[in-house]
Write a protein that holds these residues in place. Structure first.
Motif, PDB file in Angstrom:
ATOM      1  N   PHE A   1       0.833  -1.204   0.000  1.00 30.57           N
ATOM      2  CA  PHE A   1       0.000   0.000   0.000  1.00 30.57           C
ATOM      3  C   PHE A   1       0.871   1.260   0.000  1.00 30.57           C
ATOM      4  O   PHE A   1       0.633   2.192  -0.766  1.00 30.57           O
ATOM      5  N   PHE A   2       1.893   1.283   0.851  1.00 31.13           N
ATOM      6  CA  PHE A   2       2.750   2.469   0.929  1.00 31.13           C
ATOM      7  C   PHE A   2       3.591   2.648  -0.332  1.00 31.13           C
ATOM      8  O   PHE A   2       3.870   3.762  -0.745  1.00 31.13           O
ATOM      9  N   PHE A   3       3.976   1.544  -0.990  1.00 34.45           N
ATOM     10  CA  PHE A   3       4.708   1.663  -2.251  1.00 34.45           C
ATOM     11  C   PHE A   3       3.806   2.223  -3.351  1.00 34.45           C
ATOM     12  O   PHE A   3       4.223   3.062  -4.150  1.00 34.45           O
ATOM     13  N   VAL A   4       2.552   1.790  -3.392  1.00 39.72           N
ATOM     14  CA  VAL A   4       1.601   2.329  -4.377  1.00 39.72           C
ATOM     15  C   VAL A   4       1.350   3.808  -4.093  1.00 39.72           C
ATOM     16  O   VAL A   4       1.336   4.639  -4.999  1.00 39.72           O
ATOM     17  N   LEU A   5       1.151   4.144  -2.836  1.00 40.59           N
ATOM     18  CA  LEU A   5       0.944   5.542  -2.442  1.00 40.59           C
ATOM     19  C   LEU A   5       2.151   6.395  -2.836  1.00 40.59           C
ATOM     20  O   LEU A   5       2.006   7.507  -3.332  1.00 40.59           O
ATOM     21  N   SER A   6       3.332   5.852  -2.655  1.00 42.22           N
ATOM     22  CA  SER A   6       4.552   6.551  -3.036  1.00 42.22           C
ATOM     23  C   SER A   6       4.573   6.822  -4.539  1.00 42.22           C
ATOM     24  O   SER A   6       4.914   7.926  -4.979  1.00 42.22           O
ATOM     25  N   GLY A   7       4.200   5.825  -5.327  1.00 43.26           N
ATOM     26  CA  GLY A   7       4.164   5.998  -6.784  1.00 43.26           C
ATOM     27  C   GLY A   7       3.170   7.062  -7.203  1.00 43.26           C
ATOM     28  O   GLY A   7       3.458   7.895  -8.068  1.00 43.26           O
ATOM     29  N   LEU A   8       1.988   7.059  -6.589  1.00 36.03           N
ATOM     30  CA  LEU A   8       0.973   8.065  -6.930  1.00 36.03           C
ATOM     31  C   LEU A   8       1.444   9.469  -6.569  1.00 36.03           C
ATOM     32  O   LEU A   8       1.258  10.415  -7.338  1.00 36.03           O
ATOM     33  N   ALA A   9       2.050   9.613  -5.402  1.00 39.41           N
ATOM     34  CA  ALA A   9       2.556  10.927  -4.992  1.00 39.41           C
ATOM     35  C   ALA A   9       3.682  11.386  -5.912  1.00 39.41           C
ATOM     36  O   ALA A   9       3.773  12.575  -6.246  1.00 39.41           O
ATOM     37  N   LEU A  10       4.515  10.448  -6.349  1.00 34.20           N
ATOM     38  CA  LEU A  10       5.604  10.792  -7.261  1.00 34.20           C
ATOM     39  C   LEU A  10       5.057  11.291  -8.597  1.00 34.20           C
ATOM     40  O   LEU A  10       5.515  12.302  -9.131  1.00 34.20           O
ATOM     41  N   VAL A  11       4.049  10.620  -9.123  1.00 33.28           N
ATOM     42  CA  VAL A  11       3.439  11.049 -10.390  1.00 33.28           C
ATOM     43  C   VAL A  11       2.797  12.428 -10.227  1.00 33.28           C
ATOM     44  O   VAL A  11       2.964  13.299 -11.079  1.00 33.28           O
ATOM     45  N   ALA A  12       2.069  12.640  -9.134  1.00 34.54           N
ATOM     46  CA  ALA A  12       1.436  13.940  -8.904  1.00 34.54           C
ATOM     47  C   ALA A  12       2.479  15.050  -8.806  1.00 34.54           C
ATOM     48  O   ALA A  12       2.310  16.127  -9.380  1.00 34.54           O
ATOM     49  N   GLY A  13       3.561  14.789  -8.099  1.00 34.58           N
ATOM     50  CA  GLY A  13       4.627  15.784  -7.982  1.00 34.58           C
ATOM     51  C   GLY A  13       5.284  16.075  -9.312  1.00 34.58           C
ATOM     52  O   GLY A  13       5.569  17.227  -9.641  1.00 34.58           O
ATOM     53  N   TRP A  14       5.506  15.039 -10.107  1.00 36.70           N
ATOM     54  CA  TRP A  14       6.147  15.204 -11.413  1.00 36.70           C
ATOM     55  C   TRP A  14       5.261  16.033 -12.342  1.00 36.70           C
ATOM     56  O   TRP A  14       5.750  16.922 -13.044  1.00 36.70           O
TER      57      TRP A  14
ATOM     58  N   ALA B   1       4.407  20.561  -5.697  1.00 39.51           N
ATOM     59  CA  ALA B   1       5.284  19.550  -6.293  1.00 39.51           C
ATOM     60  C   ALA B   1       6.265  19.037  -5.251  1.00 39.51           C
ATOM     61  O   ALA B   1       6.447  17.822  -5.116  1.00 39.51           O
ATOM     62  N   TRP B   2       6.892  19.922  -4.514  1.00 37.14           N
ATOM     63  CA  TRP B   2       7.846  19.478  -3.506  1.00 37.14           C
ATOM     64  C   TRP B   2       7.149  18.705  -2.399  1.00 37.14           C
ATOM     65  O   TRP B   2       7.685  17.719  -1.890  1.00 37.14           O
ATOM     66  N   GLY B   3       5.966  19.123  -2.019  1.00 39.26           N
ATOM     67  CA  GLY B   3       5.205  18.383  -1.001  1.00 39.26           C
ATOM     68  C   GLY B   3       4.888  16.974  -1.463  1.00 39.26           C
ATOM     69  O   GLY B   3       4.995  16.018  -0.694  1.00 39.26           O
ATOM     70  N   SER B   4       4.510  16.837  -2.729  1.00 39.63           N
ATOM     71  CA  SER B   4       4.213  15.509  -3.276  1.00 39.63           C
ATOM     72  C   SER B   4       5.465  14.651  -3.330  1.00 39.63           C
ATOM     73  O   SER B   4       5.419  13.450  -3.040  1.00 39.63           O
ATOM     74  N   LEU B   5       6.585  15.237  -3.715  1.00 37.12           N
ATOM     75  CA  LEU B   5       7.832  14.475  -3.775  1.00 37.12           C
ATOM     76  C   LEU B   5       8.293  14.044  -2.384  1.00 37.12           C
ATOM     77  O   LEU B   5       8.793  12.928  -2.204  1.00 37.12           O
TER      78      LEU B   5
ATOM     79  N   GLY C   1       8.656  10.113  -0.998  1.00 35.68           N
ATOM     80  CA  GLY C   1       9.819   9.577  -0.293  1.00 35.68           C
ATOM     81  C   GLY C   1       9.452   8.994   1.064  1.00 35.68           C
ATOM     82  O   GLY C   1       9.926   7.918   1.445  1.00 35.68           O
ATOM     83  N   ALA C   2       8.599   9.693   1.799  1.00 38.30           N
ATOM     84  CA  ALA C   2       8.186   9.208   3.117  1.00 38.30           C
ATOM     85  C   ALA C   2       7.400   7.904   3.001  1.00 38.30           C
ATOM     86  O   ALA C   2       7.612   6.968   3.786  1.00 38.30           O
ATOM     87  N   SER C   3       6.514   7.820   2.024  1.00 35.52           N
ATOM     88  CA  SER C   3       5.740   6.594   1.831  1.00 35.52           C
ATOM     89  C   SER C   3       6.636   5.422   1.460  1.00 35.52           C
ATOM     90  O   SER C   3       6.455   4.304   1.951  1.00 35.52           O
ATOM     91  N   ALA C   4       7.600   5.673   0.585  1.00 39.26           N
ATOM     92  CA  ALA C   4       8.532   4.602   0.209  1.00 39.26           C
ATOM     93  C   ALA C   4       9.346   4.151   1.421  1.00 39.26           C
ATOM     94  O   ALA C   4       9.562   2.946   1.617  1.00 39.26           O
ATOM     95  N   LEU C   5       9.776   5.093   2.242  1.00 42.07           N
ATOM     96  CA  LEU C   5      10.543   4.758   3.437  1.00 42.07           C
ATOM     97  C   LEU C   5       9.715   3.895   4.391  1.00 42.07           C
ATOM     98  O   LEU C   5      10.215   2.902   4.930  1.00 42.07           O
ATOM     99  N   ILE C   6       8.471   4.256   4.595  1.00 39.87           N
ATOM    100  CA  ILE C   6       7.592   3.462   5.461  1.00 39.87           C
ATOM    101  C   ILE C   6       7.426   2.058   4.888  1.00 39.87           C
ATOM    102  O   ILE C   6       7.465   1.064   5.623  1.00 39.87           O
ATOM    103  N   GLY C   7       7.248   1.963   3.568  1.00 38.37           N
ATOM    104  CA  GLY C   7       7.128   0.651   2.933  1.00 38.37           C
ATOM    105  C   GLY C   7       8.370  -0.197   3.165  1.00 38.37           C
ATOM    106  O   GLY C   7       8.265  -1.391   3.477  1.00 38.37           O
ATOM    107  N   PHE C   8       9.565   0.391   3.009  1.00 37.96           N
ATOM    108  CA  PHE C   8      10.806  -0.349   3.244  1.00 37.96           C
ATOM    109  C   PHE C   8      10.928  -0.793   4.705  1.00 37.96           C
ATOM    110  O   PHE C   8      11.336  -1.916   4.990  1.00 37.96           O
ATOM    111  N   VAL C   9      10.578   0.081   5.635  1.00 40.46           N
ATOM    112  CA  VAL C   9      10.645  -0.275   7.053  1.00 40.46           C
ATOM    113  C   VAL C   9       9.714  -1.447   7.337  1.00 40.46           C
ATOM    114  O   VAL C   9      10.083  -2.401   8.039  1.00 40.46           O
ATOM    115  N   LEU C  10       8.512  -1.414   6.794  1.00 36.82           N
ATOM    116  CA  LEU C  10       7.574  -2.515   7.002  1.00 36.82           C
ATOM    117  C   LEU C  10       8.114  -3.823   6.420  1.00 36.82           C
ATOM    118  O   LEU C  10       7.956  -4.885   7.024  1.00 36.82           O
ATOM    119  N   LEU C  11       8.746  -3.759   5.253  1.00 35.74           N
ATOM    120  CA  LEU C  11       9.331  -4.973   4.672  1.00 35.74           C
ATOM    121  C   LEU C  11      10.474  -5.504   5.530  1.00 35.74           C
ATOM    122  O   LEU C  11      10.609  -6.722   5.722  1.00 35.74           O
TER     123      LEU C  11
END
Length: 135
Positions: free
Chosen positions: A7-20, A100-104, A108-118
């Motif tokens: 879930f956090f990896f998907v959220l990270s991807g969506l936020a990255l696309v929105a920021g881009w 854009a910076w907020g989304s980026l 990053g925060a969502s990806a970090l949470i996903g990695f910690v959970l893994l």
């Protein structure tokens, strides 16, 4: 826990696309020409504008990038870029780059949470030393 990580990896991807996309929109309007536009509609977070292009054509465009909310009929100085049949507009001097910076940062925060959970999941699957005989 693996589902939460996904879930956090998907959220990270969506936020990255929105920021881009937000960052790309700002880049397209940096240094763009300006003109005066007339406010023809005011919503909570959107303005509908009529603006006259250099060839004399009047086009209607919408923007969410503006400062104080103007009244209907007000004149605004706007930057614009023609993108195919669409016109991209923002109030002159106003950028959505903060979004854009907020989304980026959120990506990053969502990806970090996903990695910690893994990592926590992986540590939980390791065999423990309990139950081994001592010699």
């Amino acid at each position: 826990m693996r589902r939460w990580a996904a879930f956090f990896f998907v959220l990270s991807g969506l936020a990255l696309v929105a920021g881009w996309l937000t960052y790309g929109g700002d880049g397209r309007l940096d240094g763009a020409p300006t003109t005066t536009a007339t406010v023809v509609g005011v919503g909570e977070s959107k303005l509908d504008l009529d603006l006259t292009l250099p060839d004399g054509q009047v086009v209607r465009a919408s923007t969410t990038d503006f400062g104080a909310v103007p009244e209907k009929g007000a004149q605004l100085q706007v930057q614009y870029a023609v993108d195919g049949k669409d016109v991209v507009v923002r109030e002159a001097g106003v950028k959505s780059g903060q979004d854009a910076w907020g989304s980026l940062i959120a990506a990053g925060a969502s990806a970090l949470i996903g990695f910690v959970l893994l990592i926590l999941r992986t540590r939980g699957e390791q065999p423990s030393d309990t139950g081994k005989k001592r010699g």
